[in-house]
Design a protein around this motif. Sequence first.
Motif, PDB file in Angstrom:
ATOM      1  N   TYR A 204      37.363  42.860  36.228  1.00 17.23           N
ATOM      2  CA  TYR A 204      36.116  41.996  35.632  1.00 17.23           C
ATOM      3  C   TYR A 204      37.024  40.558  35.064  1.00 17.23           C
ATOM      4  O   TYR A 204      36.172  39.769  34.984  1.00 17.23           O
ATOM      5  N   GLY A 205      37.639  41.284  33.998  1.00 13.37           N
ATOM      6  CA  GLY A 205      38.150  40.355  33.202  1.00 13.37           C
ATOM      7  C   GLY A 205      39.397  39.228  33.730  1.00 13.37           C
ATOM      8  O   GLY A 205      39.238  38.459  33.449  1.00 13.37           O
ATOM      9  N   LEU A 206      39.791  39.610  34.627  1.00  9.09           N
ATOM     10  CA  LEU A 206      40.612  38.332  35.114  1.00  9.09           C
ATOM     11  C   LEU A 206      40.228  37.392  36.113  1.00  9.09           C
ATOM     12  O   LEU A 206      40.552  36.208  36.001  1.00  9.09           O
ATOM     13  N   VAL A 207      38.917  37.749  36.726  1.00  9.66           N
ATOM     14  CA  VAL A 207      37.774  36.419  37.573  1.00  9.66           C
ATOM     15  C   VAL A 207      36.753  35.450  36.279  1.00  9.66           C
ATOM     16  O   VAL A 207      36.713  34.995  36.385  1.00  9.66           O
ATOM     17  N   SER A 394      43.648  30.868  35.545  1.00 12.47           N
ATOM     18  CA  SER A 394      43.613  31.362  36.220  1.00 12.47           C
ATOM     19  C   SER A 394      44.800  31.832  37.449  1.00 12.47           C
ATOM     20  O   SER A 394      44.975  32.621  38.066  1.00 12.47           O
ATOM     21  N   ILE A 395      45.859  31.219  37.209  1.00 12.05           N
ATOM     22  CA  ILE A 395      47.447  31.337  37.516  1.00 12.05           C
ATOM     23  C   ILE A 395      47.783  32.677  37.178  1.00 12.05           C
ATOM     24  O   ILE A 395      48.118  33.118  37.948  1.00 12.05           O
ATOM     25  N   PHE A 396      47.640  32.717  35.787  1.00 12.77           N
ATOM     26  CA  PHE A 396      47.832  33.874  35.273  1.00 12.77           C
ATOM     27  C   PHE A 396      47.679  35.333  35.697  1.00 12.77           C
ATOM     28  O   PHE A 396      48.218  35.739  35.904  1.00 12.77           O
ATOM     29  N   SER A 397      45.889  34.910  36.313  1.00 11.35           N
ATOM     30  CA  SER A 397      45.184  36.071  37.444  1.00 11.35           C
ATOM     31  C   SER A 397      45.695  36.902  38.559  1.00 11.35           C
ATOM     32  O   SER A 397      46.074  37.507  38.829  1.00 11.35           O
ATOM     33  N   SER A 403      51.187  41.101  42.364  1.00 11.17           N
ATOM     34  CA  SER A 403      51.665  42.108  41.501  1.00 11.17           C
ATOM     35  C   SER A 403      51.497  43.812  41.251  1.00 11.17           C
ATOM     36  O   SER A 403      51.714  44.301  41.991  1.00 11.17           O
ATOM     37  N   GLU A 404      49.835  43.678  41.492  1.00 11.71           N
ATOM     38  CA  GLU A 404      49.551  44.994  41.208  1.00 11.71           C
ATOM     39  C   GLU A 404      49.872  45.519  42.722  1.00 11.71           C
ATOM     40  O   GLU A 404      49.344  46.273  42.981  1.00 11.71           O
ATOM     41  N   CYS A 405      49.135  44.546  43.523  1.00 13.69           N
ATOM     42  CA  CYS A 405      49.650  45.051  45.209  1.00 13.69           C
ATOM     43  C   CYS A 405      50.783  44.867  45.773  1.00 13.69           C
ATOM     44  O   CYS A 405      50.787  45.709  46.378  1.00 13.69           O
ATOM     45  N   THR A 406      51.577  44.593  44.553  1.00 17.47           N
ATOM     46  CA  THR A 406      53.184  44.764  45.438  1.00 17.47           C
ATOM     47  C   THR A 406      54.260  45.361  44.151  1.00 17.47           C
ATOM     48  O   THR A 406      55.016  45.323  44.926  1.00 17.47           O
TER      49      THR A 406
END
Length: 687
Positions: A204-207, A394-397, A403-406
């Motif tokens: 939620y916070g990333l977006v 947004s770039i940080f998100s 990174s969470e996926c890889t």
Amino acid sequence: MSGAALGLEIVFVFFLALFLLHRYGDFKKQHRLVIVGTLLAWYLCFLIVFILPLDVSTTIYNRCKHAAANSSPPESSNITGLYATATPVPSQHPCFKPWSYIPDGIMPIFWRVVYWTSQFLTWILLPFMQSYARSGGFSITGKIKTALIENAIYYGTYLLIFGAFLIYVAVNPHLHLEWNQLQTIGIAAANTWGLFLLVLLLGYGLVEIPRSYWNGAKKGYLLMKTYFKAAKLMTEKADAEETLEDVMEEVRKVNESIKYNHPLRKCVDTILKKCPVEYQEKMGRNMDDYEDFDEKRNAYPSEKSLVKLHKQVIYSVQRHRRTQVQWQILLEQAFYLEDVAKNETSGTCQFVHTFQSPEPENRFIQYFYNPTIEWYWECLLRPWFYRILAVVLSIFSVIVVWSECTFFSTTPVLSLFAVFIQLAEKTYNYIYIEIACFLSIFFLSICVYSTVFRIRVFNYYYLASHHQTDAYSLLFSGMLFCRLTPPLCLNFLGLTHMDSSISHQNTQPTAYTSIMGSMKVLSFIADGFYIYYPMLVVILCIATYFSLGTRCLNLLGFQQFMGDNDMTSDLVDEGKELIRREKRKRQRQEEGENRRREWKERYGHSREDSTRNRNVHIDPKESNFSDISTNRSASKYTRSNNRNERDRIELLQDAEPLDFNAETFTDDPLESESGRIHYIPFLKCLP
């Protein structure tokens, strides 16, 4: 400088936690144990976030030192040692101690104390204190008994989960029950629960955080959202007032039924002390009434019912006070945003406020943040600053989601966090390593913690600023912080490949991961849940981007701010009318105060001069002329007195009408009901 950085950050983090707790809590009214417990929980969690980059830089230096000690001379090609698989040390980059180096043996003890103290707080002490603070008992023993009963199911659930892990380890023939393994099972259970909630809040916070800044740069968006909040808050405020009236009516009945010599009279007096002052004056006990309670056999309330009433009084008074303060804060915010909208069309480049601040501003702020600078910032610079900040966030998100996926891929390294840290590790740039680690974990913490501060659970959990958060919500936030911070740090170390259980490399672990133990005891968690569950953040980010949760809440009857919804438009219009009415009321109050001040300055001196002239000695030779002058002056003074009385009557009659008539109100701020022209400071900005 050895250990100096650690000491400085320990002190800085303490004052940071104290400042935030002062903003949300109330040191004067809330219990000291609640303040101390919440402060300790927040302090430990913030401490982990700030100290972890120092642990990473110290670990990289220790790896370099071990690799240099175990490496063979240049003429020999044999490499031996415990950390032989570590990255070889380039000759042009010798190992040197970072400025924030922490001596060996300090960090493991430090992390062990911090971690287990936070776990004791979140799983045992804070839930008990939460029930204790919410209890309506009249004695310490009664509150402790209520807290133990309420937490019996809570603690029983923990024992059930821990027993399930014990059975799993006992059934597995390849595992042996040892103390370290039992400790690892407990840590794994706590981190699993925390990671489950962490991913939900992080998605939620990333977006939402970048989107909030981007929408804040749009013209009129914040003002429309403020109108929406005003309509909802007015409903909540009216409901809080109605609830308080009902509870105070029950207190009044109990106060009248239980007399001075009743055994439960002390309980009633305790309830009365928690009521607002105006209700205490109305329900003041008549000390002249010495009627014994047993003379009339009436049905008296029991102690259990008084405990329940005491609990309702505490909750209703706190909620009523909070809504009153939030309404005043929201009014100031709405007035300021309306001033921004008006000043955007001003050609004088001077920011003009409709209402001056009641508190005098600091001279330093007045000098550097004058009306010209305020106009450029609010009308020109702030929208562009918000847009740039939204793009950067947004770039940080995107980096976090990728990174969470890889992060589980070690060959090749796909996690961008791991790539950045490994590049800095090759050159041993400790300053860059600490800054990169701090910014990364700080952004993750902001995404998670800001969601904790924003969520609201049916008015039972609600963090409100300006000292309006109750004890239950403060303790609940401390519990969430202590449960979310350890898995957040483990997730960050996994993203940077500093966790050997993720990178599968035979390198020296950080001091923080060393106290967590080896997760090989529970391979299905270490190799399954910890690896694949964070990928769920992609789905949560997509759902947040399309506002699926907001739409679901709106369908369930919980009004949410949505631009393409009729209910939202109706609430915005309602809030706009409420703000207009409050603005007119405040303008009338300021006009009345100005007229009273002018009347006092004008007629107060005239009355003193007239009184002084009466006492002047009159010559007998000029008696005829004195009589004529006296008659003239008396008639003049009488006319002035009549005018004085008329102004006083007019001031008393100039009050706010009982009901608001929208038909007589116009959008023109210069027009009023009587057709008179009101002075507004905004006219100064017109060219």
